[in-house]
Design a protein around this motif. Structure first.
Motif, PDB file in Angstrom:
ATOM      1  N   GLY A   1       0.805  -1.222   0.000  1.00  0.00           N
ATOM      2  CA  GLY A   1       0.000   0.000   0.000  1.00  0.00           C
ATOM      3  C   GLY A   1       0.832   1.263   0.000  1.00  0.00           C
ATOM      4  N   SER A   2       2.083   1.174   0.455  1.00  0.00           N
ATOM      5  CA  SER A   2       2.971   2.340   0.490  1.00  0.00           C
ATOM      6  C   SER A   2       3.748   2.513  -0.803  1.00  0.00           C
ATOM      7  N   ILE A   3       4.020   1.401  -1.498  1.00  0.00           N
ATOM      8  CA  ILE A   3       4.822   1.452  -2.722  1.00  0.00           C
ATOM      9  C   ILE A   3       3.979   1.805  -3.947  1.00  0.00           C
ATOM     10  N   LEU A   4       2.759   1.303  -4.002  1.00  0.00           N
ATOM     11  CA  LEU A   4       1.917   1.516  -5.182  1.00  0.00           C
ATOM     12  C   LEU A   4       1.684   2.996  -5.525  1.00  0.00           C
ATOM     13  N   PRO A   5       1.508   3.888  -4.526  1.00  0.00           N
ATOM     14  CA  PRO A   5       1.359   5.304  -4.880  1.00  0.00           C
ATOM     15  C   PRO A   5       2.575   5.873  -5.613  1.00  0.00           C
ATOM     16  N   ILE A   6       3.759   5.421  -5.214  1.00  0.00           N
ATOM     17  CA  ILE A   6       4.986   5.901  -5.865  1.00  0.00           C
ATOM     18  C   ILE A   6       5.047   5.413  -7.306  1.00  0.00           C
ATOM     19  N   ILE A   7       4.676   4.134  -7.522  1.00  0.00           N
ATOM     20  CA  ILE A   7       4.643   3.585  -8.883  1.00  0.00           C
ATOM     21  C   ILE A   7       3.620   4.343  -9.727  1.00  0.00           C
ATOM     22  N   THR A   8       2.469   4.641  -9.117  1.00  0.00           N
ATOM     23  CA  THR A   8       1.422   5.392  -9.818  1.00  0.00           C
ATOM     24  C   THR A   8       1.935   6.764 -10.251  1.00  0.00           C
TER      25      THR A   8
ATOM     26  N   ALA B   1      -2.722   8.726  -7.157  1.00  0.00           N
ATOM     27  CA  ALA B   1      -1.822   7.847  -6.392  1.00  0.00           C
ATOM     28  C   ALA B   1      -2.534   7.307  -5.155  1.00  0.00           C
ATOM     29  N   ALA B   2      -3.282   8.167  -4.476  1.00  0.00           N
ATOM     30  CA  ALA B   2      -4.047   7.724  -3.307  1.00  0.00           C
ATOM     31  C   ALA B   2      -5.148   6.759  -3.707  1.00  0.00           C
ATOM     32  N   THR B   3      -5.809   7.059  -4.821  1.00  0.00           N
ATOM     33  CA  THR B   3      -6.933   6.243  -5.281  1.00  0.00           C
ATOM     34  C   THR B   3      -6.479   4.858  -5.710  1.00  0.00           C
ATOM     35  N   TYR B   4      -5.393   4.795  -6.488  1.00  0.00           N
ATOM     36  CA  TYR B   4      -4.939   3.510  -7.030  1.00  0.00           C
ATOM     37  C   TYR B   4      -4.028   2.745  -6.068  1.00  0.00           C
ATOM     38  N   GLY B   5      -3.532   3.414  -5.053  1.00  0.00           N
ATOM     39  CA  GLY B   5      -2.764   2.699  -4.030  1.00  0.00           C
ATOM     40  C   GLY B   5      -3.679   2.078  -3.003  1.00  0.00           C
ATOM     41  N   SER B   6      -4.885   2.638  -2.859  1.00  0.00           N
ATOM     42  CA  SER B   6      -5.872   2.108  -1.923  1.00  0.00           C
ATOM     43  C   SER B   6      -6.663   0.990  -2.605  1.00  0.00           C
TER      44      SER B   6
ATOM     45  N   ALA C   1      -1.835   4.159   1.330  1.00  0.00           N
ATOM     46  CA  ALA C   1      -1.691   4.954   0.107  1.00  0.00           C
ATOM     47  C   ALA C   1      -2.202   6.376   0.300  1.00  0.00           C
ATOM     48  N   ILE C   2      -3.308   6.508   1.052  1.00  0.00           N
ATOM     49  CA  ILE C   2      -3.866   7.837   1.310  1.00  0.00           C
ATOM     50  C   ILE C   2      -2.874   8.665   2.114  1.00  0.00           C
ATOM     51  N   ILE C   3      -2.337   8.046   3.172  1.00  0.00           N
ATOM     52  CA  ILE C   3      -1.374   8.743   4.023  1.00  0.00           C
ATOM     53  C   ILE C   3      -0.106   9.087   3.240  1.00  0.00           C
TER      54      ILE C   3
END
Length: 336
Positions: free
Chosen positions: A75-82, A100-105, A140-142
């Protein structure tokens, strides 16, 4: 692969979503009362949270420690990839962080549909995966909010002549209203609260909750997806306004993230069903918890982009093609 997709397409869950989509596209007068939508959403959040807590009560901390850490890391890495992917299509920073928040969540309903899919193909999975949904909601939101604050502070350093009110380092990184919306918004509160209740009461709660939250779950999910079909169909024109690149992102991103989720699940030793669900968690996009937090944290971001893309493109893609695709990825990994 074709048989799996067709099997998923012909399930009642997907067909009722398609029915709602058709109704919206042809401007039918079919509507869901606002109160009913709210009630259905609350039901699903409580049902998934309770089931996750009860299942989690059967495991020791040592058994779930690695999956929990893997989920939080994912959940922490996916926002960065996005963000890296959106940088390639040159989307502005505020909208990129919102995505990034939407697709990491995670999408609770997509996860629920994935469980129905696994039940349909008679595939079991680790019970604690229901708890991973709750854990995947917030990181991801945080992370996106922190990245926003860091970028804002960096801009202040680059342009010191701009007058800004003095704030302490803690205040600049942590906004009380944002944290309140993130942790005490409806989705997180109901999911986490139901999870903790299920964890405390354990299996002795099953006779009480089974008639409503277990036996009726699939039927309520059908109603909710009919409503989601209507909403998704209404959002499609908004997404098309922002160009082909964003439309392609809404399809390509879940495939990339889903593959990462499947690899993560395989690496930590989950079963075939568990690996599939980890792929679904990573590949889905939030249209409940994340948008609720983004309204206060990144008000400049365009809701028609992050909400329209998640609900109008990625949600139907996952519902029809994504879930079978992550299942197929998981099967391939088991072969090798």
């Amino acid at each position: 692969m074709y048989e799996i997709i067709m099997q998923n397409l012909l399930s009642p869950v997907v067909l009722f979503f398609v029915l709602g989509l058709i109704a919206a596209l042809f401007k039918s007068d079919l509507k869901f009362p606002t109160g009913l939508n709210e009630a259905l959403s609350i039901f699903l959040l409580i049902a998934i949270g309770l089931k996750g807590g009860i299942e989690l009560s059967n495991y020791t901390l040592s058994e779930v420690a690695i999956p929990v850490l893997a989920t939080l890391l994912l959940g922490s890495i996916l926002p960065i990839i996005t963000l890296l992917m959106l940088k390639m299509i040159k989307l502005d920073t505020k909208n990129a962080l919102a995505l990034a928040a939407t697709y990491g969540s995670v999408s609770i309903v997509t996860f629920g549909a994935a469980i129905s899919f696994l039940d349909h193909v008679n595939l079991t999975y680790e019970g604690f995966m229901n708890a991973m949904v709750v854990l995947m909601e917030s990181p991801a939101i945080i992370m996106s909010i922190l990245l926003l604050k860091i970028l804002e502070n960096k801009n202040k350093e680059l342009y010191p002549s701009q007058k800004v009110a003095f704030t302490s380092p803690a205040t600049s990184l942590i906004d009380k209203e944002v944290l309140k919306e993130t942790f005490f918004g409806k989705s997180i509160l109901l999911l986490l609260g139901s999870l903790l209740i299920g964890l405390v009461v354990g299996e002795r709660a099953i006779p009480v909750i089974q008639p409503l939250f277990i036996d009726l779950y699939s039927s309520i999910l059908i109603l909710f997806l009919l409503s989601m079909g209507l909403t998704a169909g209404q959002r499609l024109p908004e997404v098309r306004q922002h160009g082909v690149k964003l439309l392609l992102f809404g399809i390509f991103m879940p495939i990339v993230a889903g593959a990462i989720g499947v690899l993560t699940g395989h690496a930590i030793g989950l079963s075939l069903g568990g690996v599939t669900l980890m792929g679904v968690l990573a590949g889905s996009a939030s249209y409940i918890a994340a948008p609720a937090a983004l309204r206060t944290s990144i008000p400049e971001a365009n809701p028609s982009i992050y909400l329209g893309l998640a609900l109008g493109i990625t949600f139907p893609f996952n519902l029809i093609f994504g879930i079978p695709l992550y299942y197929q990825f998981a099967q391939w990994l088991q072969i090798f």
